[in-house]
Design an enzyme around this catalytic site. Structure first.
Site, PDB file in Angstrom:
ATOM      1  N   SER A 140       0.840  -1.188   0.068  1.00 50.02           N
ATOM      2  CA  SER A 140      -0.093  -0.019  -0.110  1.00 50.02           C
ATOM      3  C   SER A 140       1.019   1.230   0.001  1.00 50.02           C
ATOM      4  O   SER A 140       2.054   1.107   0.483  1.00 50.02           O
ATOM      5  CB  SER A 140      -0.818   0.073   1.481  1.00 50.02           C
ATOM      6  OG  SER A 140      -1.774   1.307   1.456  1.00 50.02           O
ATOM      7  N   TYR A 153      -1.607  -0.127  10.367  1.00 51.11           N
ATOM      8  CA  TYR A 153      -1.900  -0.676   9.004  1.00 51.11           C
ATOM      9  C   TYR A 153      -0.635  -0.296   8.153  1.00 51.11           C
ATOM     10  O   TYR A 153       0.170  -1.231   7.214  1.00 51.11           O
ATOM     11  CB  TYR A 153      -2.844  -0.156   8.326  1.00 51.11           C
ATOM     12  CG  TYR A 153      -3.285  -0.526   6.919  1.00 51.11           C
ATOM     13  CD1 TYR A 153      -3.668  -1.944   6.364  1.00 51.11           C
ATOM     14  CD2 TYR A 153      -3.309   0.456   5.917  1.00 51.11           C
ATOM     15  CE1 TYR A 153      -3.924  -2.011   5.112  1.00 51.11           C
ATOM     16  CE2 TYR A 153      -3.197   0.323   4.524  1.00 51.11           C
ATOM     17  CZ  TYR A 153      -3.619  -1.167   4.164  1.00 51.11           C
ATOM     18  OH  TYR A 153      -3.949  -1.242   2.909  1.00 51.11           O
TER      19      TYR A 153
HETATM   20  P1  NAD Z   1     -11.431  -6.357   0.722  1.00 50.43           P
HETATM   21  O1  NAD Z   1     -11.736  -6.262   2.089  1.00 50.43           O
HETATM   22  O2  NAD Z   1     -12.253  -5.987  -0.316  1.00 50.43           O
HETATM   23  O3  NAD Z   1     -10.693  -7.598   0.238  1.00 50.43           O
HETATM   24  C1  NAD Z   1      -9.677  -8.318   1.255  1.00 50.43           C
HETATM   25  C2  NAD Z   1     -10.487  -9.791   1.458  1.00 50.43           C
HETATM   26  O4  NAD Z   1      -9.210 -10.493   2.343  1.00 50.43           O
HETATM   27  C3  NAD Z   1     -11.738  -9.955   2.022  1.00 50.43           C
HETATM   28  O5  NAD Z   1     -12.491 -10.706   1.194  1.00 50.43           O
HETATM   29  C4  NAD Z   1     -11.447 -10.794   3.430  1.00 50.43           C
HETATM   30  O6  NAD Z   1     -12.303 -11.786   3.749  1.00 50.43           O
HETATM   31  C5  NAD Z   1     -10.122 -11.292   3.139  1.00 50.43           C
HETATM   32  N1  NAD Z   1      -9.082 -11.759   4.475  1.00 50.43           N
HETATM   33  C6  NAD Z   1      -9.087 -10.871   5.451  1.00 50.43           C
HETATM   34  N2  NAD Z   1      -8.283 -11.384   6.294  1.00 50.43           N
HETATM   35  C7  NAD Z   1      -8.037 -12.663   5.927  1.00 50.43           C
HETATM   36  C8  NAD Z   1      -7.410 -13.913   6.378  1.00 50.43           C
HETATM   37  N3  NAD Z   1      -6.812 -13.799   7.609  1.00 50.43           N
HETATM   38  N4  NAD Z   1      -7.409 -14.687   5.580  1.00 50.43           N
HETATM   39  C9  NAD Z   1      -7.753 -15.118   4.279  1.00 50.43           C
HETATM   40  N5  NAD Z   1      -8.630 -13.960   3.712  1.00 50.43           N
HETATM   41  C10 NAD Z   1      -8.620 -12.721   4.521  1.00 50.43           C
HETATM   42  O7  NAD Z   1     -10.021  -5.404   0.501  1.00 50.43           O
HETATM   43  P2  NAD Z   1      -9.118  -4.820  -0.831  1.00 50.43           P
HETATM   44  O8  NAD Z   1      -9.424  -3.141  -0.663  1.00 50.43           O
HETATM   45  O9  NAD Z   1      -9.565  -5.296  -1.894  1.00 50.43           O
HETATM   46  O10 NAD Z   1      -7.977  -5.021  -0.206  1.00 50.43           O
HETATM   47  C11 NAD Z   1      -7.167  -6.198  -0.821  1.00 50.43           C
HETATM   48  C12 NAD Z   1      -5.533  -5.701  -0.589  1.00 50.43           C
HETATM   49  O11 NAD Z   1      -5.035  -4.417  -0.953  1.00 50.43           O
HETATM   50  C13 NAD Z   1      -5.421  -5.639   1.113  1.00 50.43           C
HETATM   51  O12 NAD Z   1      -3.978  -6.338   1.249  1.00 50.43           O
HETATM   52  C14 NAD Z   1      -5.305  -4.228   1.387  1.00 50.43           C
HETATM   53  O13 NAD Z   1      -4.646  -3.669   2.463  1.00 50.43           O
HETATM   54  C15 NAD Z   1      -4.796  -3.621   0.147  1.00 50.43           C
HETATM   55  N6  NAD Z   1      -5.188  -2.264  -0.393  1.00 50.43           N
HETATM   56  C16 NAD Z   1      -6.225  -1.897  -0.404  1.00 50.43           C
HETATM   57  C17 NAD Z   1      -6.261  -0.429  -0.882  1.00 50.43           C
HETATM   58  C18 NAD Z   1      -7.518   0.118  -1.176  1.00 50.43           C
HETATM   59  O14 NAD Z   1      -7.830   1.427  -1.237  1.00 50.43           O
HETATM   60  N7  NAD Z   1      -8.681  -0.603  -1.421  1.00 50.43           N
HETATM   61  C19 NAD Z   1      -5.344   0.339  -0.871  1.00 50.43           C
HETATM   62  C20 NAD Z   1      -3.970  -0.180  -0.715  1.00 50.43           C
HETATM   63  C21 NAD Z   1      -3.919  -1.368  -0.380  1.00 50.43           C
END
Ligand code: NAD
Length: 253
Positions: A140, A153
């Protein structure tokens, strides 16, 4: 290895992971969407019925060492040699450091950093035996900058960025590339839960492209890093997909 190999996408039932699963299926990969949330898995299963046995779903907690080892072994043994891993599973909280409990801090590190490490380590054991593979860790921009509210985070994602470089160096001898993608603000269920109105306004002020992105705008960079025909000399790198946030400074008003 060609696309006869399999790819595990953690967090593959929601947000960025879900978009990656769809892109990889369209490209012809065999994909395992591994996620903790049964409801999201059921919805993803429904959405991808047209792909038949090209896609599998696994209910796994990536912070559980034995479960991760089982996931990797089962995929490799029964679904096609494991070529790729996308570590997208993650959790987030936007809380001032003074209000961050040690339990919350440890939980976020456990999923985002330890979980990413476990999946990468187990995958590398079988990829090493096959002579190569590609691991993509979703970090991120909050792991690169001192974004307020991100003590836990941001620290976890800073760890993912460093882990990516270390694993790239250690696994290079086995033909395994390890890269990262660092998203900025992406419209996903996680962001809808975490970003307040004030946080949204702050992002809009500091992202040069002045918007949030859709998950599919991130998945192309991930597919590129997985694909040996396109990125065979790229390792230890993290690509920002952030509308210019990490490159920005003073912006026009
Ligand atoms: P999201 O919540 O839509 O998807 C994340 C998924 O991970 C969920 O389905 C959840 O059930 C699963 N998850 C959580 N803990 C888990 C575990 N212990 N074991 C297995 N699965 C697990 O979130 P997203 O926004 O798609 O995020 C995906 C990745 O991108 C994450 O690592 C997040 O930190 C990163 N990210 C997201 C953003 C953003 O703006 N959305 C920005 C930077 C980084």
């Amino acid at each position: 290895m060609s696309k006869t190999g399999s790819v595990i996408v953690t967090g593959g039932a929601s947000g960025i992971g879900l978009a990656v699963v769809e892109d990889l299926l369209k490209e012809g990969w065999r994909v395992v969407a591994a996620d903790l949330a049964p409801g999201a898995i059921a919805r993803a299963r429904e959405a991808f019925t047209a792909y038949g046995d090209q896609v599998r779903f696994a209910e796994v907690d990536i912070s559980e060492e034995t479960a991760v080892a089982d996931l990797v072994a089962t995929t490799d043994d029964t679904f096609g040699p494991l070529w790729g891993v996308v570590n997208s599973a993650g959790i987030a909280k936007d809380v001032p450091a003074l209000e961050t409990s040690v339990e919350m801090f440890r939980k976020i590190l456990d999923v985002n950093l330890v979980g990413t490490f476990l999946v990468a380590r187990e995958a590398a054991k079988v990829m090493k035996a096959h002579g190569g593979g590609s691991i993509v860790n979703i970090a991120s921009v909050s792991g690169m900058r001192g974004n307020m509210g991100r003590a836990a985070y941001g620290s976890s994602k800073g760890g993912v960025l460093t882990l990516t470089k270390i694993l790239a160096v250690e696994f290079a001898a086995y033909g395994i590339r390890v890269n990262g993608v660092a998203p900025g603000p992406i419209e996903t269920p996680l962001v809808k839960e975490v970003h307040t109105k004030e946080a949204r306004e702050a992002w809009m002020r500091t992202v040069p492209l002045r918007r949030y992105a859709q998950p599919r705008e991130v998945s192309g960079a991930i597919a590129f890093l997985l694909d040996e025909t396109k990125s065979s000399f790229v390792t230890g790198e993290t690509i920002c997909v952030d509308g210019g946030f990490a490159s920005g400074g003073l912006l026009p008003s």
